[in-house]
Design a protein around this motif. Structure first.
Motif, PDB file in Angstrom:
ATOM      1  N   ALA A  49      43.082  47.062  40.955  1.00  0.00           N
ATOM      2  CA  ALA A  49      41.991  46.623  40.087  1.00  0.00           C
ATOM      3  C   ALA A  49      41.146  45.554  40.773  1.00  0.00           C
ATOM      4  O   ALA A  49      39.908  45.584  40.702  1.00  0.00           O
ATOM      5  N   TRP A  50      41.821  44.607  41.411  1.00  0.00           N
ATOM      6  CA  TRP A  50      41.086  43.556  42.130  1.00  0.00           C
ATOM      7  C   TRP A  50      40.217  44.172  43.212  1.00  0.00           C
ATOM      8  O   TRP A  50      39.037  43.838  43.340  1.00  0.00           O
ATOM      9  N   TYR A  51      40.788  45.066  43.987  1.00  0.00           N
ATOM     10  CA  TYR A  51      40.067  45.716  45.078  1.00  0.00           C
ATOM     11  C   TYR A  51      38.877  46.514  44.540  1.00  0.00           C
ATOM     12  O   TYR A  51      37.777  46.479  45.113  1.00  0.00           O
ATOM     13  N   GLN A  52      39.081  47.217  43.443  1.00  0.00           N
ATOM     14  CA  GLN A  52      38.007  47.988  42.825  1.00  0.00           C
ATOM     15  C   GLN A  52      36.858  47.085  42.403  1.00  0.00           C
ATOM     16  O   GLN A  52      35.684  47.394  42.652  1.00  0.00           O
ATOM     17  N   ASP A  53      37.180  45.955  41.772  1.00  0.00           N
ATOM     18  CA  ASP A  53      36.139  45.047  41.312  1.00  0.00           C
ATOM     19  C   ASP A  53      35.395  44.425  42.491  1.00  0.00           C
ATOM     20  O   ASP A  53      34.169  44.267  42.454  1.00  0.00           O
ATOM     21  N   TYR A  54      36.139  44.076  43.533  1.00  0.00           N
ATOM     22  CA  TYR A  54      35.517  43.501  44.747  1.00  0.00           C
ATOM     23  C   TYR A  54      34.501  44.479  45.328  1.00  0.00           C
ATOM     24  O   TYR A  54      33.357  44.112  45.613  1.00  0.00           O
TER      25      TYR A  54
END
Length: 639
Positions: free
Chosen positions: A624-629
């Motif tokens: 999720a973090w990677y997707q948002d980044y």
């Protein structure tokens, strides 16, 4: 059968074999020069790494030698003549010699970057005008690297000349051309497969991440790789891609990319941020009281004394590997992943940062760096962030204080900084220091004044520490001092002496200190939580009383709110994230490793063990973090 060119083909194979042979020598020397950072348990483990490294060598060798192979096999009749063979000789050694030197450059560069050479170095050096001086100083400091390169090249030339093509005039041109075309076609297939790393159409070409498949400790992937592969494979690459792993509702709940603080501030504080070049946590005693390192020595007496009156974080991590990464992490809360944001096609966009927050609050904002204006890309990125003023070597305007390579010496530049800021309040000023940069020199008047340490950086760190002391002595007499918050941290780590800091995650371990002479900010104590550079921006926004939402993957370190904490950095091959009690490694598609939070060396991968519900949730948070980044960087949502 003379027309079938077996002689030339076999000698071509011999010449390519020599390239493989010397790449393995370069791999061994790379490990040997960095063996304190790259611990290999046994000879068997080394040979296993070297064996798997052959696939990456193949790609690199074929990148460099494709034209040589074509020139060796193309049917032009004169191939075996002495003049043509002499031309091939020079082509072979010029192209291979240049490429081979990349590996030797990494013998030194790796100690500072903690990663193999990639094309991102081009974005670093494009702003520098002192590359010749840097190269000469590096050569003087590391003579064995140059000597090793010269000896390898001399041996290589000797072995190449031992086997020569004998001139043969083809009698049957039809057979000559047909056999040559067949050999060329077969060779072309092998070259394409070799460059891809596999002949299967369904398999993507190998890249840097694939090196991790062959090692237990991710750091050793750097031994599997070679510098030619890592450089060429990253040219014109863009790992920034939109991905979709989770719904936006999950991101809003678990990642919380926007933070909102409601601190009431009567008189807004001034802010001074010191980003200290190469200031690894290892060098400072205040941050090592509980590391239990035998015979530990500190090289920062002033920082150690200031820490007693400050809020310090003893488990802080950098979010990048280079200076420009540190600038984006500290000031804008944007970490650098496998590919750095600052060297990506997306860096030139509107960015919310502590600078834009300060500007919004009516602060006077300025950036100081004693190198020639534009060095390190700071001027350009500073303009993107919105600094109102930039002060560099040009504005300092006194070359008597120039160190001859990088910048104005820290001591006089810090005094210039202290006397120049605060003319308009409130103000936010950042200074990026320079004297603790390679080649680790100190001014002549301080030669013999500092204690010698086992690392070349120990004397310059003491010089910068002394410069900090003199800065505070001057600043304390200024009218703006009492209502100022000072932050001291690093851009990235550097040379390593103690084994504790050879651990994979500890190679990102840096000091983080908040100090104010004004007791109302309550910046005192020792905090052992895991924190990171990107936490600095929201922390300062909170302390400055900014009551609007801010885009931040970090969290305020002085807030009572319960906010997600995801520590992020990259070894340039894959991402590393600390969430809760575990460290996760991620290759952009899937989690590849799970390590206990105490396993900072990443030695015991638990990815194949049954996973708890918390681990399953954390793995989703990683994605999720990677997707948002990726979404925010690519779609320009960083404001």
């Amino acid at each position: 059968m003379k027309e079938i060119r077996w002689q030339e083909f076999l000698i071509l194979m011999y010449r390519l074999f020599l390239v493989y042979f010397f790449y393995q020598i370069a791999r061994f020397l790379f490990w040997f020069f960095n063996r304190d950072l790259l611990k290999i348990d046994s000879i068997g483990d080394y040979f296993n790494i070297a064996y798997h490294g052959t696939a990456f060598d193949t790609t690199a060798i074929l990148y460099v030698n494709s034209v040589f192979i074509l020139l060796s096999l193309i049917p032009i009749i004169v191939n075996s003549k002495a003049g043509y063979q002499k031309f091939l000789f020079w082509w072979y050694f010029i192209t291979n010699g240049i490429a081979f030197s990349f590996n030797f450059g990494d013998f030194v560069y790796f100690r500072f970057s903690q990663s193999r050479l990639t094309s991102s170095v081009l974005s670093v050096v494009e702003h520098e005008s002192n590359l010749t001086k840097v190269f000469l100083n590096s050569t003087i400091q590391n003579p064995m690297v140059l000597i090793s390169f010269v000896l390898c090249m001399a041996l290589w030339v000797f072995l190449y000349k031992r086997v020569k093509v004998q001139y043969r005039k083809p009698q049957n041109l039809l057979v000559y051309f047909i056999s040559s075309i067949l050999i060329l076609c077969g060779t072309a297939v092998l070259v394409v497969g070799g460059i891809r790393g596999d002949f299967r159409h369904s398999t993507r070409p190998i890249n840097l991440v694939d090196a991790n498949k062959h090692v237990k400790n991710p750091t050793l992937a750097n031994v599997v790789l070679n510098s030619v592969f890592s450089f060429f494979r990253t040219i014109n690459t863009n790992s920034f891609k939109i991905v979709h792993f989770v719904d936006e509702s999950f991101i809003e709940k678990e990642i919380q990319p926007y933070k909102h603080y409601n601190r009431q501030v009567e008189a807004r504080p001034n802010v001074v941020i010191f980003i200290v070049e190469s200031f690894g946590k290892e060098y400072s005693g205040a941050f090592n009281k509980e590391t239990n390192i035998k015979d530990y020595v500190s090289y920062t007496p002033f920082v150690d004394s200031l820490a007693q009156h400050s809020l310090i974080f003893t488990n802080a991590f950098a979010n990048g590997r280079q200076s420009i990464h540190g600038m984006s992490s500290v000031l804008a809360g944007i970490p650098s992943l496998t590919d750095a944001f600052t060297s990506s096609p997306y860096s030139n966009q509107k960015i919310q940062s502590i600078v834009s927050v300060a500007n919004d609050l009516g602060y006077d904002t300025s950036f100081y760096h004693g190198a020639p204006n534009g060095s390190m890309g700071f001027l350009g990125f500073g303009n993107i962030l919105g600094f109102k003023h930039y002060f560099g070597k040009d504005e300092y305007n006194n070359d008597k204080d120039f160190d001859g390579i990088w910048s104005i010496w820290d001591e006089p530049f810090f005094q210039y900084f202290a006397n120049n800021i605060g003319k308009h309040q409130p103000f936010l000023s950042t200074i990026f220091t320079a004297s603790s940069h390679d080649p680790f020199k100190i001014p002549e008047q301080y030669k013999g004044k500092f204690k010698k340490g086992p690392l070349a950086i120990h004397e310059p760190i003491q010089y910068t520490d002394l410069s900090l002391k003199k800065f505070f002595e001057t600043a304390s007499k200024k009218p703006w001092y009492q209502n100022t918050i000072f932050v001291i941290t690093a851009d990235h780590t550097n040379m390593i002496h103690y084994p504790e800091y050879q651990k994979t995650m500890n190679r990102f371990a840096i000091p983080l200190l908040f100090y104010s002479p004004n007791p109302k900010y309550n910046l005192q104590g020792v905090n052992k939580d895991f924190v990171q550079q990107i936490d600095i921006y929201p922390t300062l926004a909170d302390l400055m009383g900014y009551n609007k939402p801010i885009r931040s993957w970090g969290r305020s370190l002085v807030s009572d709110k319960s906010e997600p904490s995801i520590i992020v950095n990259s070894d340039s091959i894959q991402e590393q994230m600390i969430i809760g009690d575990f460290i996760y490694t991620f290759n952009g598609k899937e989690v590849t490793g799970i390590y206990d939070k105490t396993d900072l060396g990443l030695t015991n991968n638990q990815i194949n063990k049954p996973k708890s519900k918390q681990q399953e949730l954390d793995m989703m948070k990683v994605k999720a973090w990677y997707q948002d980044y990726m979404n925010r960087v690519i779609n320009k949502k960083l404001y």
